[in-house]
Design a protein around this motif. Structure first.
Motif: not given
Length: 327
Positions: A28-31, A108-128, A222-225
């Motif tokens: 998940g943090l391979g990149c 709706l699908l277009l909105v959902l897939v854009c939000f999915q892209g944001a979630l993918g970004m946050w998955t990395v930037t917020l460290n899983l 829990p709060v963690a880095e």
């Protein structure tokens, strides 16, 4: 557009499988950045590029295999987003030309897939962050379900004769979808917190599991880095695993009842076949879940567990849609 939607369904299912594979291989943090990988669109390969990447991200040195797992998932996810964009503009052009066809669902699908892209970004930037990881999983299942629903809207089939009695059970199909989604969410939470092997015995968890339940702690954040490999203690992870098992029992009992009821009450051969299909997919999912515990989460079985969960959800969507719209 129907063929494009069908291709998108298979692509969405592939993206879900690749996402599960990425998560289960700890990639998940391979990149460590987004949307590229170490500042490029490809995984660094030459010694010079690897050295530069390691200097830019000293806390996350390049692991080529994990990085490729992550980037392949992103490539296919981007392809799915492009397909959905084309679907939306195609439906919009047809509507402007006076043709009948759904537009709200493609939007709706277009909105959902854009939000999915944001979630993918946050998955990395917020460290899983587990909430984001689970939301990303649920978003993928939602996109898949909406694509399938759009495909059904474009498919002109109808069950002749009507069956007002079986239509009465459509609301139980909707409830079944909600139960399946809740169970998927529990599985996503368990996986996102690395709790899949917290219990290694069947049918119950080892030790004095009942008195050690910590529901509040299990569903806390829990709060963690960095959330890679989990931050909850064993007791909380075991509780997550147990809740997922309890959810599996509830889901199994309810869907079995629903399948038997449909098979007995429906006069339609199609509905009987759908009820049988749901039972078979449900049985396969239970066997995969048990195998995950017995064989200590083998990668192939764990990935299939995600794929079959998606198939089970699609069967439930098909059954419920048929009862609401086609009788």
């Amino acid at each position: 557009m129907k063929k494009l939607v069908l291709a998108s369904i298979f692509l969405a299912l592939l993206v879900i499988v690749l996402g599960a594979y990425t998560r289960l291989t700890d990639a998940g943090l391979g990149c460590p950045d987004w949307p590229g990988c170490y500042g490029t669109l490809l995984v660094p390969q030459s010694e010079q590029h690897v050295e530069l990447a390691n200097q830019a991200f000293p806390e996350r040195p390049v692991e080529a295999e994990k990085a490729w797992n992550e980037m392949i998932h992103r490539y296919f996810a981007a392809g799915l987003g492009f397909f959905i964009l084309v679907i939306f503009f195609t439906s919009l052009v047809k509507k402007m030309r006076g043709s009948h066809g759904p537009v709200k669902l493609p939007f709706l699908l277009l909105v959902l897939v854009c939000f999915q892209g944001a979630l993918g970004m946050w998955t990395v930037t917020l460290n899983l962050l587990p909430v984001v990881v689970m939301g990303h999983l649920l978003g993928g299942f939602t996109v898949l379900s909406c694509l399938f629903l759009l495909y059904l809207r474009l498919t002109p089939y109808r069950i002749p004769g009507g069956d007002s009695q079986i239509r009465h059970y459509a609301k139980f199909g909707a409830l079944g979808i909600a139960i399946v989604v809740w169970q998927i969410a529990l599985g996503g939470w368990t996986s996102a917190n690395y709790a899949s092997l917290a219990c290694t015995e069947l049918p119950i968890c080892e030790g004095d599991w009942f008195s050690n339940l910590d529901i509040a702690g299990a569903f806390s954040v829990p709060v963690a880095e960095n959330y890679e490999f989990g931050v909850h203690d064993y007791q909380e992870r075991a509780t997550m695993h147990i809740m997922h098992r309890i959810g599996a029992i509830v889901t199994f009992i309810y869907l079995c009842w629903f399948a038997i009821t449909l098979y007995k009450r429906s006069s339609s051969g199609l509905m009987k076949r759908l009820a049988t299909t749901m039972t078979l997919v449900l049985g396969a999912q239970v066997l995969l879940g048990v195998s995950n515990v017995v064989y200590s989460l083998p990668l192939t079985v764990a990935v299939l567990h995600n794929a079959v969960a998606a198939c089970l959800l699609l069967v439930m969507v098909l059954i419920t849609y048929t009862m609401y719209r086609k009788y």
